[in-house]
Scaffold this active site. Structure first.
Site, PDB file in Angstrom:
ATOM      1  N   TYR A  22       7.145  16.212   5.306  1.00  0.00           N
ATOM      2  CA  TYR A  22       7.364  14.826   5.725  1.00  0.00           C
ATOM      3  C   TYR A  22       6.082  13.997   5.609  1.00  0.00           C
ATOM      4  O   TYR A  22       5.670  13.348   6.562  1.00  0.00           O
ATOM      5  CB  TYR A  22       7.886  14.785   7.168  1.00  0.00           C
ATOM      6  CG  TYR A  22       8.990  15.774   7.424  1.00  0.00           C
ATOM      7  CD1 TYR A  22      10.260  15.559   6.894  1.00  0.00           C
ATOM      8  CD2 TYR A  22       8.772  16.936   8.156  1.00  0.00           C
ATOM      9  CE1 TYR A  22      11.276  16.469   7.095  1.00  0.00           C
ATOM     10  CE2 TYR A  22       9.791  17.855   8.358  1.00  0.00           C
ATOM     11  CZ  TYR A  22      11.032  17.618   7.831  1.00  0.00           C
ATOM     12  OH  TYR A  22      12.029  18.525   8.034  1.00  0.00           O
ATOM     13  N   TYR A 150      19.447  17.874  14.616  1.00  0.00           N
ATOM     14  CA  TYR A 150      18.668  18.248  13.432  1.00  0.00           C
ATOM     15  C   TYR A 150      19.113  19.637  12.998  1.00  0.00           C
ATOM     16  O   TYR A 150      19.145  20.566  13.817  1.00  0.00           O
ATOM     17  CB  TYR A 150      17.159  18.252  13.706  1.00  0.00           C
ATOM     18  CG  TYR A 150      16.404  18.746  12.491  1.00  0.00           C
ATOM     19  CD1 TYR A 150      16.207  17.896  11.404  1.00  0.00           C
ATOM     20  CD2 TYR A 150      15.959  20.062  12.407  1.00  0.00           C
ATOM     21  CE1 TYR A 150      15.572  18.359  10.261  1.00  0.00           C
ATOM     22  CE2 TYR A 150      15.321  20.529  11.269  1.00  0.00           C
ATOM     23  CZ  TYR A 150      15.134  19.671  10.196  1.00  0.00           C
ATOM     24  OH  TYR A 150      14.521  20.139   9.068  1.00  0.00           O
ATOM     25  N   ASP A 251      24.003  26.013  16.083  1.00  0.00           N
ATOM     26  CA  ASP A 251      22.720  26.157  15.397  1.00  0.00           C
ATOM     27  C   ASP A 251      21.671  26.509  16.464  1.00  0.00           C
ATOM     28  O   ASP A 251      21.228  25.641  17.210  1.00  0.00           O
ATOM     29  CB  ASP A 251      22.388  24.837  14.694  1.00  0.00           C
ATOM     30  CG  ASP A 251      21.028  24.863  14.011  1.00  0.00           C
ATOM     31  OD1 ASP A 251      20.261  25.819  14.240  1.00  0.00           O
ATOM     32  OD2 ASP A 251      20.727  23.911  13.262  1.00  0.00           O
ATOM     33  N   LYS A 280      13.822  30.739  12.414  1.00  0.00           N
ATOM     34  CA  LYS A 280      12.546  30.481  13.084  1.00  0.00           C
ATOM     35  C   LYS A 280      11.932  31.721  13.757  1.00  0.00           C
ATOM     36  O   LYS A 280      11.277  32.489  13.078  1.00  0.00           O
ATOM     37  CB  LYS A 280      12.692  29.295  14.026  1.00  0.00           C
ATOM     38  CG  LYS A 280      12.882  27.992  13.218  1.00  0.00           C
ATOM     39  CD  LYS A 280      12.495  26.747  13.960  1.00  0.00           C
ATOM     40  CE  LYS A 280      12.263  25.607  12.986  1.00  0.00           C
ATOM     41  NZ  LYS A 280      13.240  24.529  13.062  1.00  0.00           N
TER      42      LYS A 280
HETATM   43  C1  PLP Z   1      14.067  24.167  11.911  1.00  0.00           C
HETATM   44  C2  PLP Z   1      15.511  24.023  12.101  1.00  0.00           C
HETATM   45  C3  PLP Z   1      16.402  24.175  11.030  1.00  0.00           C
HETATM   46  C4  PLP Z   1      15.938  24.416   9.611  1.00  0.00           C
HETATM   47  O1  PLP Z   1      15.246  25.608   9.458  1.00  0.00           O
HETATM   48  P1  PLP Z   1      14.247  25.797   8.201  1.00  0.00           P
HETATM   49  O2  PLP Z   1      13.829  27.229   8.293  1.00  0.00           O
HETATM   50  O3  PLP Z   1      13.136  24.826   8.420  1.00  0.00           O
HETATM   51  O4  PLP Z   1      15.036  25.485   6.985  1.00  0.00           O
HETATM   52  C5  PLP Z   1      17.755  24.060  11.286  1.00  0.00           C
HETATM   53  N1  PLP Z   1      18.208  23.828  12.530  1.00  0.00           N
HETATM   54  C6  PLP Z   1      17.385  23.678  13.587  1.00  0.00           C
HETATM   55  C7  PLP Z   1      17.956  23.448  14.946  1.00  0.00           C
HETATM   56  C8  PLP Z   1      16.007  23.762  13.409  1.00  0.00           C
HETATM   57  O5  PLP Z   1      15.189  23.594  14.449  1.00  0.00           O
END
Ligand code: PLP
Length: 432
Positions: A22, A150, A251, A280
């Site tokens: 970004y 997000y 997610d 993550k």
């Molecule tokens: C960071 C994140 C993603 C994307 O993961 P990347 O490994 O950066 O592609 C998707 N959803 C959430 C909630 C995130 O925090």
């Protein structure tokens, strides 16, 4: 203000050719070269040592160079670094899948390994769409989500990111048009009002026949605004979706593995999805890896279509190095008193960030689990704030109106004091 030093010239070489997340190449943010990372410390090329307050974006929960994780990678690289996953398998992938099935709700029994969080979300969306295709309802192809979310930077994931902060205007038709409702109103500890789900009820009442799945981050909206919302809201949202036969996709890429005080954030609301994304902290911040879990029912639906195979298969699927360190990291977490640790970090962050409330230009201070957020009234000036934080010995990466920390679980009280002191001090200077 100290400008970032560049004793090795690496920052200048970087500036010539390399993109950062970004970022503009014309008006770049301050940039620091890291030469070593160990425990909770990042060493910069100019010799300064910073206390890490970011866990490298939620990932490095055990800190850097953890001996158990280093060993897991070394052991696996001595066997083999990678083999294709089409037609082949290996123990690290199977063991990690078993572990994930073990620690997530019982209904989630199938694991797809993706290369990153964003790809895990893409796979999850494909699962939902293919499920309805297999069940003879291909018109169920929209995703329902809340604003302020997000879910990653690839096209499918972007389509369910907040339309404003996710820059949907920029990508026009490239990003699919999904169904958005207002972001969850009640904060984590606020009661649900009877009207809070009216909009969701309306949308489901009118359009559920077109909706494949609900996509949300349970309890914590991360990069879309660092907001903590009511478990009661989540529970009601899930119930409504279930009443309308809409699949539920969580997610937990940011929230998984203890960050919010429970192993997964959905446990705050005692709800279970049909599809779950993790990433993550999955590998303790060592290698990029995501995973998408689903129920037997979803898997059966996908495979019910003629020739019904899940249509995804990355080159580096289930990379053995990533799976080996993922397994080691999750096991290390489970073998640790992680819950007491996160609760302790929560108490410390609450105490030490509270004084930020009295600073001019601060709109809100909130803490949940090992996540501390100071929200400002105006976007912060990174060119000023970033060096101010570094000068105070902490690595914190603000964005927009958010100065926030999610420190490694191995942070000591004095580490946490450096991190919270830097946030308070830098914001105080900015105000003064
Ligand atoms: C960071 C994140 C993603 C994307 O993961 P990347 O490994 O950066 O592609 C998707 N959803 C959430 C909630 C995130 O925090």
């Amino acid at each position: 203000m100290t400008l970032p030093a560049d004793p090795t010239g690496v920052v200048a070489r970087d500036r010539a050719h390399v993109w950062h997340p970004y970022a503009s190449v014309v008006e770049p943010f301050p940039l620091y070269e890291v030469t070593e990372a160990n425990g909770t410390r990042l060493t910069l090329a100019d010799g300064r040592e910073l206390v890490d307050g970011m866990s490298s974006w939620w990932a490095a929960v055990h800190g850097y160079r953890h001996p158990v994780l280093d060993r897991a990678v070394h052991d696996q690289v001595d066997r083999f670094a990678h083999v294709m996953f089409g037609g082949l398998t290996h123990e690290p992938a199977v063991a990690l899948a078993e572990l994930l099935v073990d620690i997530t709700p019982a209904a989630l029994r199938r694991v797809f390994f993706a290369d990153s969080g964003s790809v895990a979300v893409e796979v999850a969306v494909k699962m939902a769409l293919q499920y309805w295709h297999g069940r003879g309802r291909p018109e169920r192809r929209l995703l329902l989500t809340v604003r302020g979310g997000y879910h990653g930077d690839t096209a499918g994931a972007m389509s369910v990111c907040d339309p404003v902060s996710g820059m949907h205007g920029l990508f026009n038709d490239y990003v699919a048009q999904q169904l958005f409702v207002a972001r969850p109103r009640p904060a984590y500890d606020e009661p649900l009002a009877p009207t809070d789900l009216d909009e969701v009820r309306d949308v489901l009442g009118q359009r559920s026949g077109e909706i494949a799945a609900l996509v949300v981050e349970p309890i914590v909206q991360g990069a879309g605004g660092m907001r903590f919302y009511s478990p009661e809201y989540l529970r009601s949202l899930v119930e409504l979706c279930r009443e309308h036969g809409v699949l539920v996709l969580f997610d937990e890429i940011a929230t998984g593995f203890g960050r919010t005080g429970t192993l997964f954030a959905m446990e705050h609301a005692d709800v279970v999805p049909d599809i779950l994304c993790v990433g993550k902290a999955l590998t303790g911040g060592y290698l990029t890896l995501g995973a998408t879990l689903c129920t037997d029912e979803v898997a059966a639906g996908i495979c019910a279509a003629p020739g019904g195979a899940l249509m995804h298969g990355p080159t580096f699927m289930a990379n053995p190095l990533a799976c080996a360190v993922g397994r080691a990291s999750v096991q290390l977490l489970l073998d640790s008193p992680w819950q007491a640790t996160v609760t302790h970090i929560e108490t410390v962050l609450r105490e030490q960030l509270a004084p930020c409330r009295d600073l001019p230009g601060v709109a809100d201070v909130r803490v949940l689990g090992a996540i501390g957020v100071v929200e400002t009234t105006e976007p912060v000036d990174m060119a000023v704030l970033q060096p101010a934080l570094v000068d105070r010995g902490a690595w914190i990466r603000p964005f927009g109106r958010l100065v926030y920390t999610m420190p490694p679980y191995v942070s000591t009280d004095s580490d946490l004091a450096v991190v919270t002191g830097a946030i308070h001090g830098a914001l105080q200077d900015r105000a003064g």
